[in-house]
Design a protein around this motif. Structure first.
Motif, short mmCIF file in Angstrom:
data_model
loop_
_atom_site.label_atom_id
_atom_site.label_comp_id
_atom_site.label_asym_id
_atom_site.label_seq_id
_atom_site.Cartn_x
_atom_site.Cartn_y
_atom_site.Cartn_z
N TYR A 154 5.50 -2.13 0.63
CA TYR A 154 4.73 -1.36 -0.35
C TYR A 154 3.39 -1.01 0.28
O TYR A 154 2.70 -1.89 0.79
N VAL A 155 3.03 0.26 0.24
CA VAL A 155 1.69 0.66 0.66
C VAL A 155 0.93 1.08 -0.60
O VAL A 155 1.31 2.06 -1.26
N LEU A 156 -0.11 0.34 -0.95
CA LEU A 156 -0.94 0.64 -2.12
C LEU A 156 -2.23 1.27 -1.61
O LEU A 156 -3.23 0.59 -1.37
N ASP A 157 -2.19 2.58 -1.44
CA ASP A 157 -3.29 3.28 -0.79
C ASP A 157 -4.47 3.44 -1.74
O ASP A 157 -4.31 3.94 -2.86
N GLU A 158 -5.64 3.00 -1.28
CA GLU A 158 -6.89 3.08 -2.05
C GLU A 158 -6.87 2.17 -3.28
O GLU A 158 -7.63 2.37 -4.23
N PHE A 159 -6.03 1.16 -3.26
CA PHE A 159 -5.89 0.29 -4.43
C PHE A 159 -7.13 -0.57 -4.66
O PHE A 159 -7.38 -1.04 -5.77
N SER A 160 -7.93 -0.77 -3.59
CA SER A 160 -9.12 -1.63 -3.77
C SER A 160 -10.05 -1.07 -4.84
O SER A 160 -10.70 -1.83 -5.56
N TYR A 161 -10.09 0.26 -4.96
CA TYR A 161 -11.00 0.87 -5.94
C TYR A 161 -10.54 0.59 -7.37
O TYR A 161 -11.35 0.47 -8.29
N VAL A 162 -9.23 0.49 -7.53
CA VAL A 162 -8.67 0.21 -8.85
C VAL A 162 -9.17 -1.15 -9.36
O VAL A 162 -9.46 -1.33 -10.54
N LEU A 163 -9.28 -2.09 -8.40
CA LEU A 163 -9.82 -3.41 -8.76
C LEU A 163 -11.34 -3.33 -8.94
O LEU A 163 -11.91 -3.90 -9.86
N LYS A 164 -11.97 -2.61 -8.01
CA LYS A 164 -13.43 -2.54 -8.03
C LYS A 164 -13.93 -1.95 -9.35
O LYS A 164 -14.94 -2.39 -9.89
N TRP A 165 -13.21 -0.94 -9.83
CA TRP A 165 -13.64 -0.28 -11.04
C TRP A 165 -13.11 -0.96 -12.31
O TRP A 165 -13.31 -0.46 -13.42
N GLY A 166 -12.42 -2.08 -12.12
CA GLY A 166 -11.99 -2.87 -13.26
C GLY A 166 -10.80 -2.29 -14.02
O GLY A 166 -10.52 -2.69 -15.15
N TRP A 167 -10.08 -1.35 -13.42
CA TRP A 167 -8.95 -0.73 -14.12
C TRP A 167 -7.78 -1.70 -14.24
O TRP A 167 -6.98 -1.60 -15.15
N VAL A 168 -7.66 -2.58 -13.24
CA VAL A 168 -6.59 -3.58 -13.26
C VAL A 168 -7.26 -4.92 -12.98
O VAL A 168 -8.18 -5.01 -12.17
N ASP A 169 -6.79 -5.96 -13.62
CA ASP A 169 -7.41 -7.28 -13.50
C ASP A 169 -7.03 -7.93 -12.18
O ASP A 169 -5.85 -8.04 -11.83
N VAL A 170 -8.04 -8.35 -11.45
CA VAL A 170 -7.77 -8.87 -10.11
C VAL A 170 -6.98 -10.18 -10.17
O VAL A 170 -6.13 -10.43 -9.30
N ALA A 171 -7.21 -11.00 -11.19
CA ALA A 171 -6.47 -12.27 -11.28
C ALA A 171 -4.98 -12.01 -11.45
O ALA A 171 -4.14 -12.71 -10.89
N GLU A 172 -4.67 -10.96 -12.22
CA GLU A 172 -3.26 -10.61 -12.42
C GLU A 172 -2.64 -10.11 -11.12
O GLU A 172 -1.49 -10.44 -10.80
N VAL A 173 -3.41 -9.33 -10.37
CA VAL A 173 -2.90 -8.82 -9.08
C VAL A 173 -2.65 -9.98 -8.13
O VAL A 173 -1.59 -10.07 -7.48
N VAL A 174 -3.61 -10.89 -8.04
CA VAL A 174 -3.46 -12.03 -7.13
C VAL A 174 -2.24 -12.87 -7.51
O VAL A 174 -1.42 -13.24 -6.66
N GLU A 175 -2.08 -13.11 -8.81
CA GLU A 175 -0.95 -13.92 -9.25
C GLU A 175 0.38 -13.22 -8.96
O GLU A 175 1.34 -13.84 -8.46
N THR A 176 0.44 -11.93 -9.23
CA THR A 176 1.67 -11.17 -8.97
C THR A 176 2.02 -11.19 -7.49
O THR A 176 3.18 -11.40 -7.11
N LEU A 177 1.01 -10.99 -6.65
CA LEU A 177 1.28 -10.95 -5.20
C LEU A 177 1.71 -12.33 -4.71
O LEU A 177 2.64 -12.45 -3.90
N GLN A 178 1.03 -13.35 -5.19
CA GLN A 178 1.36 -14.70 -4.70
C GLN A 178 2.73 -15.17 -5.17
O GLN A 178 3.39 -15.94 -4.49
N GLN A 179 3.15 -14.70 -6.31
CA GLN A 179 4.43 -15.17 -6.86
C GLN A 179 5.57 -14.19 -6.64
O GLN A 179 6.66 -14.40 -7.17
#
Lengths: 204, 204
Positions: B132-157
């Motif tokens: 999966y290539v999530l291009d420019e996804f860092s901004y989505v987290l930076k701007w608070g559009w998606v919750d970083v804790a949810e992203v971390v948990e999804t990736l780790q699991q």
């Protein structure tokens, strides 16, 4: 993606359009990953523009960049068959270069590197390609196999519209000085640090 | 290319082979060029391995990465026709995502970003792709559009063997903390500094 803002407008007597279509020297260096992969990513853009692209791999390795070679030469084949994109050549310094009748030896990397550079000089003079990727070429300079002053002069005086992308650690300062784009890839985290070896699809 | 030496062998109860075939989270960040191009270079390697690759472009831009999109989807077409390489999907957050019946609006990027992330979660759960290539996804987290804790948990699991490559400046520290490979692209020289705007084949 932040839009590129031009901080200054130079007083160099050239129009914006002329500056927009300047052939570039691009250098990817640093200890981090992504130097070569980013160069091959640029080659994708060139392919889509219909440019002729040639890759020269300068350092012999058990891990040739097989994935990129297969993918980019496949795109070159698509161009031959359908006219889409541009042609792609891929040359590696394995046992002598592919255009050479001479078999290379494992012992004389310096001679092979010089031969590769001489071929690139001929192609630049003939304006044979629009994009050249000189993969791991920084080491050729670092180890003194090719004279850096000659490389700088050749790049600065190359005719026409030819982009040159050079990768590898520790680029010579004289090369960096003439780079239009230079990016240092810095290692922040790397699985080698966790005792993990390289794996297919990621490292090659 | 310097051979990768493994500095440490961790005492984590896993074999070298297990560590070799670990799915990775890769982050390309920094102010320099090459973040996305290096991600697409990795996609070339994945294609050659026969992996299923999906690109998600998260930030709307007048300059879509057309060159890479054309080249990589062409490789996906080659796969469909000949079986070489792997399948490639390319999704962008333009006016709504391609899988969605809902038309996106220019006004609600946050909603579109959340919808894109929800789709990625579904695909990760279904083990739909290997890369999966999530291009420019860092901004989505930076701007608070998606919750970083949810992203971390999804990736780790995430189950199975699925690599995730994320690009963009200023990645959230919690994301960087779980990256297996993180590279910071640092700008050393850039033609914008000379008053030169982006040009085709180089910037897109």
């Amino acid at each position: 993606m932040p839009q590129g803002q031009v901080p200054t407008t130079p007083d160099d007597g050239r129009t914006t359009r002329q500056r927009r279509h300047s052939p570039l020297v691009v250098v990817h260096h640093g200890a981090g990953k992504g130097k070569s992969t980013a160069a091959f990513g640029l080659a994708l853009r060139g392919w889509n523009q219909g440019w002729s692209t040639a890759v020269f791999q300068f350092v012999k390795s058990a891990k040739w960049r097989i994935g990129e070679e297969q993918a980019l030469t496949t795109l070159g084949r698509v161009h031959e068959q359908t006219g889409e994109g541009g042609p792609v050549e891929w040359h590696k310094m394995g046992s002598g270069w592919s255009w050479s009748r001479k078999a290379g030896t494992e012992e004389d990397h310096a001679r092979d590197a010089r031969e590769g550079w001489a071929e690139i000089q001929r192609r630049l003079a003939a304006e044979q390609h629009q994009m050249y990727v000189l993969d791991e070429f920084s080491y050729v300079l670092k180890w003194g196999w090719v004279d850096v002053a000659e490389v700088v002069e050749t790049l600065q005086q190359r005719p026409g519209y030819q982009h040159v992308v050079i990768t590898g650690r520790d680029p010579h300062p004289d090369l960096l000085a003439i780079a239009d784009v230079a990016t240092e890839m810095t290692k922040v985290a790397h699985p080698f640090d966790k005792g993990q070896k390289g794996q297919k699809g990621i490292e090659w």
